[in-house]
Design an enzyme around this catalytic site. Structure first.
Site, PDB file in Angstrom:
ATOM      1  N   ASP A   1      45.157  40.377  57.699  1.00  0.00           N
ATOM      2  CA  ASP A   1      43.980  39.531  57.881  1.00  0.00           C
ATOM      3  C   ASP A   1      43.566  39.623  59.339  1.00  0.00           C
ATOM      4  O   ASP A   1      44.400  39.855  60.220  1.00  0.00           O
ATOM      5  CB  ASP A   1      44.295  38.072  57.518  1.00  0.00           C
ATOM      6  CG  ASP A   1      43.038  37.274  57.206  1.00  0.00           C
ATOM      7  OD1 ASP A   1      42.781  37.032  56.017  1.00  0.00           O
ATOM      8  OD2 ASP A   1      42.312  36.921  58.155  1.00  0.00           O
TER       9      ASP A   1
ATOM     10  N   ASN B   1      40.296  43.504  49.717  1.00  0.00           N
ATOM     11  CA  ASN B   1      39.590  42.243  49.508  1.00  0.00           C
ATOM     12  C   ASN B   1      38.781  41.781  50.717  1.00  0.00           C
ATOM     13  O   ASN B   1      37.814  41.034  50.555  1.00  0.00           O
ATOM     14  CB  ASN B   1      40.627  41.164  49.141  1.00  0.00           C
ATOM     15  CG  ASN B   1      40.077  39.764  49.271  1.00  0.00           C
ATOM     16  OD1 ASN B   1      39.297  39.302  48.452  1.00  0.00           O
ATOM     17  ND2 ASN B   1      40.477  39.076  50.338  1.00  0.00           N
TER      18      ASN B   1
ATOM     19  N   TYR C   1      24.461  42.360  51.507  1.00  0.00           N
ATOM     20  CA  TYR C   1      25.653  42.145  50.678  1.00  0.00           C
ATOM     21  C   TYR C   1      25.550  42.932  49.373  1.00  0.00           C
ATOM     22  O   TYR C   1      26.508  43.588  48.946  1.00  0.00           O
ATOM     23  CB  TYR C   1      25.785  40.651  50.397  1.00  0.00           C
ATOM     24  CG  TYR C   1      27.035  40.242  49.671  1.00  0.00           C
ATOM     25  CD1 TYR C   1      28.218  40.015  50.358  1.00  0.00           C
ATOM     26  CD2 TYR C   1      27.024  40.049  48.288  1.00  0.00           C
ATOM     27  CE1 TYR C   1      29.367  39.613  49.689  1.00  0.00           C
ATOM     28  CE2 TYR C   1      28.160  39.641  47.615  1.00  0.00           C
ATOM     29  CZ  TYR C   1      29.332  39.428  48.311  1.00  0.00           C
ATOM     30  OH  TYR C   1      30.469  39.037  47.647  1.00  0.00           O
TER      31      TYR C   1
ATOM     32  N   LYS D   1      28.091  45.912  48.143  1.00  0.00           N
ATOM     33  CA  LYS D   1      28.895  45.741  46.940  1.00  0.00           C
ATOM     34  C   LYS D   1      28.520  46.751  45.848  1.00  0.00           C
ATOM     35  O   LYS D   1      29.392  47.195  45.095  1.00  0.00           O
ATOM     36  CB  LYS D   1      28.768  44.307  46.420  1.00  0.00           C
ATOM     37  CG  LYS D   1      29.374  43.259  47.343  1.00  0.00           C
ATOM     38  CD  LYS D   1      30.866  43.470  47.545  1.00  0.00           C
ATOM     39  CE  LYS D   1      31.504  42.340  48.338  1.00  0.00           C
ATOM     40  NZ  LYS D   1      32.962  42.521  48.522  1.00  0.00           N
TER      41      LYS D   1
ATOM     42  N   THR E   1      36.221  28.281  46.716  1.00  0.00           N
ATOM     43  CA  THR E   1      37.305  28.424  47.685  1.00  0.00           C
ATOM     44  C   THR E   1      37.025  27.566  48.905  1.00  0.00           C
ATOM     45  O   THR E   1      35.883  27.227  49.210  1.00  0.00           O
ATOM     46  CB  THR E   1      37.468  29.892  48.153  1.00  0.00           C
ATOM     47  OG1 THR E   1      36.359  30.244  49.004  1.00  0.00           O
ATOM     48  CG2 THR E   1      37.538  30.847  46.983  1.00  0.00           C
TER      49      THR E   1
END
Length: 244
Positions: free
Chosen positions: A37, A85, A152, A156, A187
């Site tokens: 991360d 991810n 985005y 994607k 989330t």
């Protein structure tokens, strides 16, 4: 719960959200996990909680990505599962004429370049070590146009194309590559008001937002030998969003 025993997993963006859920579930099912991360403290906290390892990683940096993959092999002896991810969203909608070059690059360098950097490093290792399973995290934006999020959506959609191309290239090497396309996920890293959540939930025929754990369950299926004849595919975890 031992379906992934003996597997070594590499997870980007594993410090929070979907990445965190994937790291936890992969470990619960028996895998040894390298959590990466950009937030090193978050990665280390997750690693400590699941008995894994951590690496501070900005996927925009190809040298750092190569180093993180090499560190995974050094730490655990192999690499058999990867979950790409790490990504950024578009918190403020912009019509295309309003998108600056800087905003275009901000999204594309993480959501597209970052996935490519990871795929290149992961396939380079897996192809010479008996294969493995790579799961890219896409979005409903991989399948439909999202107004106000041209950056985005472009990234994607491109990840879907890369998934298919890399799957075809490396199938003979035993490397499977698939895509998971979540709908809107509830989330902590995507704070929304109750009104915003209700409006987004109404876009899904199931009438609610997804949980990170529901996405992680599909990721783990694709990581496991239960999906041994699945490659170059995408799995929508979107509550029926793209069925409309």
């Amino acid at each position: 719960m031992n379906a992934l025993r003996g597997e070594v997993a590499f997870v980007t963006g594993g410090g929070a959200g979907i990445g965190l859920a994937c790291a936890v579930e992969l470990a619960r099912r028996g895998a040894r996990v390298m959590i990466t991360d950009i937030d090193e403290a978050a990665a280390r906290e997750v690693a400590s909680s699941i008995g894994g390892a951590a690496f501070a990683l900005d996927v925009r940096d190809p040298v750092a990505v190569d180093a993180a993959v090499a560190a995974t092999v050094e730490e655990f002896g192999s690499l058999t599962v990867a979950v790409n991810n790490a990504g950024v969203g578009v918190p403020t909608p912009f019509r295309t004429a309003e998108v600056t070059d800087a905003e275009w690059r901000r999204v594309l360098t993480v959501n597209l370049d970052g996935v490519f950097h990871c795929l290149r490093a992961e396939t380079g290792v897996m192809a010479g070590r008996g294969g493995g399973s790579i799961v890219n995290i896409g979005s409903i934006g991989s399948l439909v146009g999202l107004p106000g999020a041209v950056t985005y959506t472009a990234a994607k959609h491109a990840v879907l194309g890369m998934t298919k191309a890399v799957a075809a290239e490396y199938a003979a090497d035993g490397v499977r590559v698939n895509l998971v396309t979540p709908g809107y996920v509830d989330t902590a890293i995507s704070p929304r008001s109750p009104e915003q959540k209700a409006a987004l939930a109404a876009k899904h025929p199931l009438g609610r937002l997804a949980t990170s754990e529901e996405v992680a369950a599909v990721v783990c299926f694709l990581a496991s030998r239960e999906s041994s004849f699945v490659t170059g595919s995408y799995y929508s975890v979107d509550g029926g969003f793209t069925a409309l």
